[in-house]
Write a protein that holds these residues in place. Sequence first.
Motif, PDB file in Angstrom:
ATOM      1  N   ASN A  68       0.980  -1.227  -0.137  1.00  0.00           N
ATOM      2  CA  ASN A  68      -0.080   0.192  -0.033  1.00  0.00           C
ATOM      3  C   ASN A  68       0.758   1.229  -0.119  1.00  0.00           C
ATOM      4  O   ASN A  68       0.410   2.354  -0.718  1.00  0.00           O
ATOM      5  CB  ASN A  68      -1.029   0.005   1.084  1.00  0.00           C
ATOM      6  N   GLU A  69       1.925   1.292   0.626  1.00  0.00           N
ATOM      7  CA  GLU A  69       2.737   2.457   0.570  1.00  0.00           C
ATOM      8  C   GLU A  69       3.424   2.724  -1.011  1.00  0.00           C
ATOM      9  O   GLU A  69       3.334   3.656  -1.387  1.00  0.00           O
ATOM     10  CB  GLU A  69       3.847   2.044   1.708  1.00  0.00           C
ATOM     11  N   PHE A  70       3.676   1.413  -1.610  1.00  0.00           N
ATOM     12  CA  PHE A  70       4.057   1.921  -2.862  1.00  0.00           C
ATOM     13  C   PHE A  70       3.063   2.145  -3.788  1.00  0.00           C
ATOM     14  O   PHE A  70       3.225   3.090  -4.573  1.00  0.00           O
ATOM     15  CB  PHE A  70       4.666   0.314  -3.403  1.00  0.00           C
ATOM     16  N   ILE A  71       2.088   1.413  -3.563  1.00  0.00           N
ATOM     17  CA  ILE A  71       1.000   2.039  -4.858  1.00  0.00           C
ATOM     18  C   ILE A  71       0.290   3.061  -4.348  1.00  0.00           C
ATOM     19  O   ILE A  71      -0.003   3.869  -5.384  1.00  0.00           O
ATOM     20  CB  ILE A  71      -0.300   0.915  -4.822  1.00  0.00           C
ATOM     21  N   GLY A  72       0.165   3.639  -2.993  1.00  0.00           N
ATOM     22  CA  GLY A  72      -0.291   4.984  -2.807  1.00  0.00           C
ATOM     23  C   GLY A  72       0.694   5.974  -3.238  1.00  0.00           C
ATOM     24  O   GLY A  72       0.034   7.258  -3.389  1.00  0.00           O
ATOM     25  N   GLY A  73       2.088   5.793  -3.339  1.00  0.00           N
ATOM     26  CA  GLY A  73       2.849   6.788  -3.594  1.00  0.00           C
ATOM     27  C   GLY A  73       2.717   7.127  -5.133  1.00  0.00           C
ATOM     28  O   GLY A  73       3.344   8.117  -5.586  1.00  0.00           O
ATOM     29  N   LEU A  74       1.826   6.217  -5.748  1.00  0.00           N
ATOM     30  CA  LEU A  74       1.590   6.609  -7.214  1.00  0.00           C
ATOM     31  C   LEU A  74       0.832   7.632  -7.747  1.00  0.00           C
ATOM     32  O   LEU A  74       0.433   7.946  -8.946  1.00  0.00           O
ATOM     33  CB  LEU A  74       1.562   5.215  -8.039  1.00  0.00           C
ATOM     34  N   SER A  76      -1.478  10.316  -8.899  1.00  0.00           N
ATOM     35  CA  SER A  76      -1.228  11.371  -9.533  1.00  0.00           C
ATOM     36  C   SER A  76      -2.508  11.636 -10.629  1.00  0.00           C
ATOM     37  O   SER A  76      -3.419  10.888 -10.348  1.00  0.00           O
ATOM     38  CB  SER A  76      -0.041  11.105 -10.545  1.00  0.00           C
ATOM     39  N   GLU A  77      -2.226  12.596 -11.540  1.00  0.00           N
ATOM     40  CA  GLU A  77      -3.403  12.962 -12.275  1.00  0.00           C
ATOM     41  C   GLU A  77      -3.644  11.915 -13.251  1.00  0.00           C
ATOM     42  O   GLU A  77      -4.783  11.361 -13.756  1.00  0.00           O
ATOM     43  CB  GLU A  77      -3.114  14.157 -13.214  1.00  0.00           C
ATOM     44  N   ARG A  78      -2.885  10.990 -13.487  1.00  0.00           N
ATOM     45  CA  ARG A  78      -3.010   9.775 -14.416  1.00  0.00           C
ATOM     46  C   ARG A  78      -3.085   8.642 -13.778  1.00  0.00           C
ATOM     47  O   ARG A  78      -3.642   7.582 -14.296  1.00  0.00           O
ATOM     48  CB  ARG A  78      -1.781   9.794 -15.355  1.00  0.00           C
ATOM     49  N   LEU A  79      -2.742   8.300 -12.608  1.00  0.00           N
ATOM     50  CA  LEU A  79      -2.761   7.109 -12.055  1.00  0.00           C
ATOM     51  C   LEU A  79      -3.563   7.015 -10.586  1.00  0.00           C
ATOM     52  O   LEU A  79      -3.449   8.052  -9.816  1.00  0.00           O
ATOM     53  CB  LEU A  79      -1.216   6.579 -11.705  1.00  0.00           C
ATOM     54  N   VAL A  80      -4.575   6.115 -10.482  1.00  0.00           N
ATOM     55  CA  VAL A  80      -5.322   5.941  -9.449  1.00  0.00           C
ATOM     56  C   VAL A  80      -5.180   4.930  -8.570  1.00  0.00           C
ATOM     57  O   VAL A  80      -5.420   4.080  -9.249  1.00  0.00           O
ATOM     58  CB  VAL A  80      -6.997   6.151 -10.078  1.00  0.00           C
ATOM     59  N   PRO A  81      -4.492   4.986  -7.393  1.00  0.00           N
ATOM     60  CA  PRO A  81      -4.143   3.900  -6.811  1.00  0.00           C
ATOM     61  C   PRO A  81      -5.065   3.129  -5.911  1.00  0.00           C
ATOM     62  O   PRO A  81      -5.979   3.410  -5.304  1.00  0.00           O
ATOM     63  CB  PRO A  81      -2.998   4.351  -5.733  1.00  0.00           C
ATOM     64  N   PHE A  82      -5.104   1.718  -6.509  1.00  0.00           N
ATOM     65  CA  PHE A  82      -6.111   1.023  -5.504  1.00  0.00           C
ATOM     66  C   PHE A  82      -5.116  -0.151  -4.801  1.00  0.00           C
ATOM     67  O   PHE A  82      -4.348  -1.060  -5.486  1.00  0.00           O
ATOM     68  CB  PHE A  82      -6.974   0.025  -6.671  1.00  0.00           C
ATOM     69  N   GLY A  83      -5.186  -0.131  -3.330  1.00  0.00           N
ATOM     70  CA  GLY A  83      -4.405  -1.153  -2.637  1.00  0.00           C
ATOM     71  C   GLY A  83      -5.059  -2.528  -2.314  1.00  0.00           C
ATOM     72  O   GLY A  83      -5.726  -2.958  -3.088  1.00  0.00           O
ATOM     73  N   THR A  84      -4.309  -2.819  -1.155  1.00  0.00           N
ATOM     74  CA  THR A  84      -4.620  -4.159  -1.090  1.00  0.00           C
ATOM     75  C   THR A  84      -4.984  -4.654   0.653  1.00  0.00           C
ATOM     76  O   THR A  84      -4.705  -3.640   1.307  1.00  0.00           O
ATOM     77  CB  THR A  84      -3.176  -5.171  -1.391  1.00  0.00           C
ATOM     78  N   VAL A  85      -5.598  -5.632   0.820  1.00  0.00           N
ATOM     79  CA  VAL A  85      -5.968  -5.984   2.109  1.00  0.00           C
ATOM     80  C   VAL A  85      -5.567  -7.702   2.177  1.00  0.00           C
ATOM     81  O   VAL A  85      -5.430  -8.120   1.141  1.00  0.00           O
ATOM     82  CB  VAL A  85      -7.386  -5.686   2.288  1.00  0.00           C
ATOM     83  N   HIS A  86      -5.616  -8.141   3.366  1.00  0.00           N
ATOM     84  CA  HIS A  86      -5.646  -9.512   3.404  1.00  0.00           C
ATOM     85  C   HIS A  86      -6.460 -10.132   4.945  1.00  0.00           C
ATOM     86  O   HIS A  86      -6.364  -9.441   5.737  1.00  0.00           O
ATOM     87  CB  HIS A  86      -4.007  -9.906   3.616  1.00  0.00           C
ATOM     88  N   PRO A  87      -7.083 -11.086   4.526  1.00  0.00           N
ATOM     89  CA  PRO A  87      -7.831 -11.630   5.647  1.00  0.00           C
ATOM     90  C   PRO A  87      -7.131 -11.991   7.037  1.00  0.00           C
ATOM     91  O   PRO A  87      -7.751 -12.380   7.891  1.00  0.00           O
ATOM     92  CB  PRO A  87      -8.683 -12.862   4.984  1.00  0.00           C
ATOM     93  N   GLU A  88      -5.796 -12.333   6.578  1.00  0.00           N
ATOM     94  CA  GLU A  88      -5.102 -12.616   7.928  1.00  0.00           C
ATOM     95  C   GLU A  88      -4.765 -11.397   8.968  1.00  0.00           C
ATOM     96  O   GLU A  88      -4.185 -11.355  10.176  1.00  0.00           O
ATOM     97  CB  GLU A  88      -3.712 -13.278   7.608  1.00  0.00           C
ATOM     98  N   LEU A  89      -5.126 -10.296   8.448  1.00  0.00           N
ATOM     99  CA  LEU A  89      -5.036  -9.094   9.393  1.00  0.00           C
ATOM    100  C   LEU A  89      -6.430  -8.865   9.805  1.00  0.00           C
ATOM    101  O   LEU A  89      -7.341  -9.067   8.895  1.00  0.00           O
ATOM    102  CB  LEU A  89      -4.422  -7.984   8.496  1.00  0.00           C
ATOM    103  N   SER A  90      -6.527  -8.048  10.829  1.00  0.00           N
ATOM    104  CA  SER A  90      -7.639  -7.732  11.182  1.00  0.00           C
ATOM    105  C   SER A  90      -8.420  -6.718  10.505  1.00  0.00           C
ATOM    106  O   SER A  90      -7.598  -5.856   9.495  1.00  0.00           O
ATOM    107  CB  SER A  90      -7.661  -7.167  12.626  1.00  0.00           C
ATOM    108  N   VAL A  91      -9.617  -6.439  10.632  1.00  0.00           N
ATOM    109  CA  VAL A  91     -10.149  -5.333   9.757  1.00  0.00           C
ATOM    110  C   VAL A  91      -9.844  -3.775  10.124  1.00  0.00           C
ATOM    111  O   VAL A  91      -9.583  -3.246   9.128  1.00  0.00           O
ATOM    112  CB  VAL A  91     -11.851  -5.372   9.982  1.00  0.00           C
ATOM    113  N   GLU A  92      -9.453  -3.646  11.182  1.00  0.00           N
ATOM    114  CA  GLU A  92      -8.806  -2.619  11.889  1.00  0.00           C
ATOM    115  C   GLU A  92      -7.480  -2.236  11.146  1.00  0.00           C
ATOM    116  O   GLU A  92      -7.166  -1.172  10.468  1.00  0.00           O
ATOM    117  CB  GLU A  92      -8.886  -2.476  13.406  1.00  0.00           C
TER     118      GLU A  92
END
Length: 271
Positions: A68-74, A76-92
């Motif tokens: 998420n740090e990598f993708i969020g850093g992209l 810009s006006e041309r790139l819309v970042p969609f990140g990731t989650v994983h069920p082994e982490l809590s919702v929070e």
Amino acid sequence: MRTPVLDAHTHVWPDHIAARALAGRVPGMDASFDGTVAGLRAAMDRSGVDRAVVMGIADHARHVHRTNEFIGGLRSERLVPFGTVHPELSVEENLDSLRRHHVHGVKLHPLFQGFSLDDRRIWALLEAFDDEFPVITHVGKGGTPETDRRATPAMLADIVRTFPRLRLVACHFGGFHRLDEAEEQVVGLPVVLETSWPPTLAGLDAARVREVIRRHGADRIVFGSDWPMSDPATEIEVLRNLGLTEQETAGILGGNLARWLVGADAAEVTA
């Protein structure tokens, strides 16, 4: 005036791991491009794509925050970042990572992340997303009998009915290589469908694709290339030659996704 072209479905990795990440990613399917950010931007320039949803996927929970740090850093006006989650982490933990790294939405990829779309841990996340985080998910086969069972059109239909406030795009017309099931169980439901079909949409019968689009509603269809697996220029050309109206084509190639990204009901979209 030309309607901007938006690609709902691209993947990138940091330069130093892109080749390794793509190696054997999908059994029996090779990437057409290198998976780097520079490679994506070059493909966008060459194909006339003005803006792209760019996705990062953490195969394992320990990689969620870094991805998420990598993708969020992209962003810009041309790139819309969609990140990731994983069920082994809590919702929070998942929500904190998305918010902290300023990603716009979430990509779910059951094939690589090792869960099924009917996993109740995923449902807990979908409930928490509500209308804050839009979601794009893979649906359909994955190259092995095990992965083929992780994201079926029936699972998608259950999610659509259970979470009516969720802003959801289903990739591959709601069922990659399961189009019969998608036509029966998904087409017509209140969900946005995406057009990618690697290695190319041209592999499907054009009349069938046109019928699926018309049955579902062209205002609830968005263009996606699945770069680096497919060439956006080729896929755009296929869509332009389906025999749809100019208004329908313009909506699919950009107008529908533009509205969806800002939270408008895709059913209200007009190109």
